[in-house]
Design an enzyme around this catalytic site. Structure first.
Site, PDB file in Angstrom:
ATOM      1  N   LYS A 154       0.853  -1.192   0.000  1.00  0.00           N
ATOM      2  CA  LYS A 154       0.000   0.000   0.000  1.00  0.00           C
ATOM      3  C   LYS A 154       0.885   1.237   0.000  1.00  0.00           C
ATOM      4  CE  LYS A 154      -1.604   2.863   2.891  1.00  0.00           C
ATOM      5  NZ  LYS A 154      -1.671   4.083   2.080  1.00  0.00           N
ATOM      6  N   GLY A 207       6.634   4.770   8.647  1.00  0.00           N
ATOM      7  CA  GLY A 207       5.808   5.962   8.781  1.00  0.00           C
ATOM      8  C   GLY A 207       6.019   6.590  10.142  1.00  0.00           C
ATOM      9  N   THR A 209       5.702   7.491  14.141  1.00  0.00           N
ATOM     10  CA  THR A 209       5.709   6.694  15.368  1.00  0.00           C
ATOM     11  C   THR A 209       4.279   6.496  15.867  1.00  0.00           C
ATOM     12  OG1 THR A 209       7.940   7.396  15.913  1.00  0.00           O
ATOM     13  CG2 THR A 209       6.580   6.647  17.756  1.00  0.00           C
ATOM     14  N   GLU A 229       9.582   0.984  10.881  1.00  0.00           N
ATOM     15  CA  GLU A 229      10.606   2.016  10.624  1.00  0.00           C
ATOM     16  C   GLU A 229       9.915   3.350  10.849  1.00  0.00           C
ATOM     17  OE1 GLU A 229      13.624   1.357  10.170  1.00  0.00           O
ATOM     18  OE2 GLU A 229      13.815  -0.554   9.142  1.00  0.00           O
ATOM     19  N   CYS A 263      13.517  10.498   7.228  1.00  0.00           N
ATOM     20  CA  CYS A 263      13.565  10.001   8.614  1.00  0.00           C
ATOM     21  C   CYS A 263      14.985  10.055   9.164  1.00  0.00           C
ATOM     22  CB  CYS A 263      13.020   8.580   8.678  1.00  0.00           C
ATOM     23  SG  CYS A 263      13.798   7.480   7.500  1.00  0.00           S
ATOM     24  N   GLU A 356      10.475  15.935  15.579  1.00  0.00           N
ATOM     25  CA  GLU A 356      10.813  15.672  14.179  1.00  0.00           C
ATOM     26  C   GLU A 356      10.061  16.681  13.319  1.00  0.00           C
ATOM     27  OE1 GLU A 356       9.259  12.070  12.287  1.00  0.00           O
ATOM     28  OE2 GLU A 356      11.198  11.865  11.311  1.00  0.00           O
TER      29      GLU A 356
HETATM   30  P1  NDP Z   1       2.052   8.075   8.409  1.00  0.00           P
HETATM   31  O1  NDP Z   1       2.367   7.226   9.581  1.00  0.00           O
HETATM   32  O2  NDP Z   1       0.940   9.019   8.487  1.00  0.00           O
HETATM   33  O3  NDP Z   1       1.717   7.157   7.130  1.00  0.00           O
HETATM   34  C1  NDP Z   1       2.561   6.135   6.697  1.00  0.00           C
HETATM   35  C2  NDP Z   1       1.739   5.102   5.922  1.00  0.00           C
HETATM   36  O4  NDP Z   1       0.818   4.480   6.822  1.00  0.00           O
HETATM   37  C3  NDP Z   1       0.890   5.698   4.809  1.00  0.00           C
HETATM   38  O5  NDP Z   1       0.847   4.779   3.734  1.00  0.00           O
HETATM   39  C4  NDP Z   1      -0.469   5.831   5.479  1.00  0.00           C
HETATM   40  O6  NDP Z   1      -1.551   5.871   4.595  1.00  0.00           O
HETATM   41  C5  NDP Z   1      -0.498   4.568   6.316  1.00  0.00           C
HETATM   42  N1  NDP Z   1      -1.454   4.608   7.428  1.00  0.00           N
HETATM   43  C6  NDP Z   1      -1.955   5.699   8.063  1.00  0.00           C
HETATM   44  N2  NDP Z   1      -2.835   5.323   9.026  1.00  0.00           N
HETATM   45  C7  NDP Z   1      -2.884   3.966   8.999  1.00  0.00           C
HETATM   46  C8  NDP Z   1      -3.608   2.995   9.728  1.00  0.00           C
HETATM   47  N3  NDP Z   1      -4.445   3.323  10.719  1.00  0.00           N
HETATM   48  N4  NDP Z   1      -3.427   1.691   9.446  1.00  0.00           N
HETATM   49  C9  NDP Z   1      -2.572   1.324   8.475  1.00  0.00           C
HETATM   50  N5  NDP Z   1      -1.864   2.201   7.717  1.00  0.00           N
HETATM   51  C10 NDP Z   1      -2.013   3.508   7.978  1.00  0.00           C
HETATM   52  O7  NDP Z   1       3.413   8.753   8.057  1.00  0.00           O
HETATM   53  P2  NDP Z   1       3.746   9.784   6.903  1.00  0.00           P
HETATM   54  O8  NDP Z   1       3.222   9.298   5.612  1.00  0.00           O
HETATM   55  O9  NDP Z   1       3.330  11.110   7.347  1.00  0.00           O
HETATM   56  O10 NDP Z   1       5.338   9.642   6.821  1.00  0.00           O
HETATM   57  C11 NDP Z   1       6.166  10.422   7.601  1.00  0.00           C
HETATM   58  C12 NDP Z   1       6.729   9.645   8.788  1.00  0.00           C
HETATM   59  O11 NDP Z   1       7.392   8.458   8.340  1.00  0.00           O
HETATM   60  C13 NDP Z   1       7.789  10.427   9.531  1.00  0.00           C
HETATM   61  O12 NDP Z   1       7.584  10.330  10.921  1.00  0.00           O
HETATM   62  C14 NDP Z   1       9.095   9.714   9.177  1.00  0.00           C
HETATM   63  O13 NDP Z   1      10.106   9.839  10.094  1.00  0.00           O
HETATM   64  C15 NDP Z   1       8.650   8.324   8.992  1.00  0.00           C
HETATM   65  N6  NDP Z   1       9.606   7.601   8.145  1.00  0.00           N
HETATM   66  C16 NDP Z   1      10.414   6.648   8.719  1.00  0.00           C
HETATM   67  C17 NDP Z   1      11.365   6.002   7.971  1.00  0.00           C
HETATM   68  C18 NDP Z   1      12.223   4.925   8.557  1.00  0.00           C
HETATM   69  O14 NDP Z   1      12.762   4.151   7.786  1.00  0.00           O
HETATM   70  N7  NDP Z   1      12.369   4.838   9.870  1.00  0.00           N
HETATM   71  C19 NDP Z   1      11.591   6.333   6.560  1.00  0.00           C
HETATM   72  C20 NDP Z   1      10.679   7.306   6.078  1.00  0.00           C
HETATM   73  C21 NDP Z   1       9.716   7.919   6.853  1.00  0.00           C
HETATM   74  P3  NDP Z   1      -2.140   7.296   4.074  1.00  0.00           P
HETATM   75  O15 NDP Z   1      -1.450   7.521   2.843  1.00  0.00           O
HETATM   76  O16 NDP Z   1      -3.596   7.131   3.926  1.00  0.00           O
HETATM   77  O17 NDP Z   1      -1.815   8.328   5.122  1.00  0.00           O
END
Ligand code: NDP
Length: 453
Positions: A154, A207, A209, A229, A263, A356
């Site tokens: 997804k 995504g 935390t 992650e 990230c 962050e």
């Molecule tokens: P989110 O956590 O909002 O979203 C990440 C993904 O999860 C998206 O595909 C999102 O879908 C999906 N999602 C949201 N809610 C749910 C749910 N309830 N159940 C299942 N899936 C869900 O993060 P962001 O997209 O805003 O990304 C930014 C964050 O990601 C930052 O905190 C960053 O640090 C972190 N990150 C970490 C990395 C690592 O490797 N440690 C690398 C890159 C980013 P939708 O598109 O609908 O929102």
């Protein structure tokens, strides 16, 4: 049938309209994946490897197309977007070596023979964020497929274009239907269904935390395997005995890469007090020299932020009275632009120092000695990345061992390398991706005793 319009962040113009997958379609895709996985796990290891190499070759043949989609759909600069598509190819090639090396153990036991097998987990759900749509997709997809798992991915609702194309390339490469599926849709619908569906045996989530916590709680209901992650607030530590010119010249790229939507962004620069003034003098031209502009131009180093809402969030860390030491430039007019910004001095409780930001904003803070540098670097709930600049090998080792973070570089601003394990300490995540052992995270050990008497 609901749809989502992908917007070009550099122009604010619509790029493409995407039909969003609903919960019923997600279930159907998971059921197709279950059937496909039964076939895929039995494909001879050499043939699975060959198919992954063909998949890599298809990606390689479409680097420019994929890059164009990422430029338009995510605002990534052209050079970066081409690198990202090439990275997908490289990760697929790297893990194509794995299927033929998935050997078990023979363990000496009385009364017979004991052998272990690395069995694929089954169907894996991959939930990808918007900041690096291609690389992060590949980190879960390639080792899971190599292990013999089927993958349902997804992409983030805002940035689905390259993942959809990569899904098509998998089929063009000859991967059996259903082995790798891409479902554009909302996290609350598709992501949630992947977490809740009992046939999905593992979730690989990248995504925030906050959402990671919900995913982990959801997976707990099924004792579902999970890799997380999550966020970061990493330090770039510069000691007085370092090559200060190099540390200052590269510091912008350790934090402003992908407009800071990274990230691994080293968004807290910690500098030994005795060289702070010299460092700031060198940092200023480096920051002002970052080329921010049209992502289509080959010379561009930094593009726009992903959305207007995200720009407003980033800007909230730089209020009117913020201590802006200096900042770079950004275009006027349409596009979600934000200039590279350096804040100093900042208090240890300032949100820009503790949270962050996920944008091109960095703080610079002095420290007195090694012990204080380690304490400051560790004073965060996160622990994902970090850099250490010093000319003293012993100090490099001591500080690297002292900083609680998953990925460090010494005298380098690099962060992710696909040959080495990647993941976080503390609230930055759980488990590791990449590196030679990543395939193990998609298998279970099966232990079989064969009686000889
Ligand atoms: P989110 O956590 O909002 O979203 C990440 C993904 O999860 C998206 O595909 C999102 O879908 C999906 N999602 C949201 N809610 C749910 C749910 N309830 N159940 C299942 N899936 C869900 O993060 P962001 O997209 O805003 O990304 C930014 C964050 O990601 C930052 O905190 C960053 O640090 C972190 N990150 C970490 C990395 C690592 O490797 N440690 C690398 C890159 C980013 P939708 O598109 O609908 O929102």
């Amino acid at each position: 049938m609901s749809t989502y319009t992908v917007i070009n962040p550099a122009t604010e113009q619509p790029v493409s309209q995407i039909t969003l997958t609903d919960a019923g379609q997600t279930d159907a895709a998971i059921e197709r994946a279950v059937k496909a996985q039964e076939l895929w796990r039995n494909v001879a290891p050499g043939d699975r490897a060959r198919l992954l190499r063909r998949f890599a070759a298809e990606v390689d043949a479409h680097i420019d197309d994929l890059a164009e989609l990422e430029i338009a759909g995510s605002g990534h600069p052209a050079g970066q977007a081409r690198w990202e598509a090439g990275h997908v190819r490289d990760v697929l090639e790297y893990y194509s070596a794995a299927p033929e090396r998935m050997s078990g153990k023979q363990i000496p036991v009385p009364g017979g023979l004991d052998v272990t097998f690395a069995e694929p987990l089954g169907v894996v759900g991959l939930i990808v964020p918007w900041n690096f749509p291609m690389p992060i997709l590949s980190w879960g997809m390639a080792p899971a497929l190599a292990a013999g798992c089927a993958v349902v991915a997804k992409p983030a609702a805002m940035t689905p274009l390259t993942a959809i194309r990569i899904g098509e390339l998998a089929l063009e490469a000859g991967l059996p239907t259903g082995v790798f599926q891409v479902l554009p849709g909302k996290g609350s619908v598709v992501g949630q269904r992947l977490v809740d569906h009992p046939a999905v045996r593992k979730i690989v989530f990248t995504g925030s935390t906050e959402v990671g916590q919900q995913i982990m709680a959801g997976c707990a209901r099924h004792i579902k395997r999970v890799t997380l992650e999550l966020g970061g607030k990493s330090a770039n530590i510069v000691f007085a005995d370092a090559d200060i010119e190099r540390a200052a010249a590269t510091a912008p790229y350790a934090v402003f890469d992908n407009a800071g939507q990274d990230c691994c962004a080293r968004s807290r620069i910690l500098v030994q007090a005795s060289v702070l003034e010299q460092f700031m003098e060198l940092l200023e031209p480096a920051v002002k020299g970052v080329k921010v502009g049209d992502p289509k131009a080959d010379s561009t180093e930094m593009g726009p932020l992903i959305s207007a809402a995200h720009r407003a969030h980033v800007a909230s860390y730089v209020p009117e009275d913020a201590p802006v030491a200096f900042r770079g430039s950004a275009p006027d007019g349409p596009g979600y632009w934000y200039p590279p910004t350096v804040l100093a001095p900042v208090g240890a409780d300032a949100p820009a120092y503790t949270e962050e930001i996920f944008g091109p904003v960095v703080t610079v803070t002095p420290f007195a000695d090694e012990a204080e540098a380690i304490a400051m670097a560790n004073d965060t709930p996160y622990g994902l990345s970090g850099s250490i600049w010093t000319g003293n090998v012993g100090r490099a080792i001591r500080v690297a061992r002292g900083v609680e973070t998953g990925n460090l570089s010494v005298n380098s601003h690099s962060s992710v390398r696909y040959w080495t394990p990647f993941g976080g300490f503390k609230q930055s995540g759980l488990g590791r991706e990449l590196g030679p052992d990543a395939v193990d995270a998609f298998t279970e050990v099966k232990n079989v005793f064969i009686a000889s008497e």
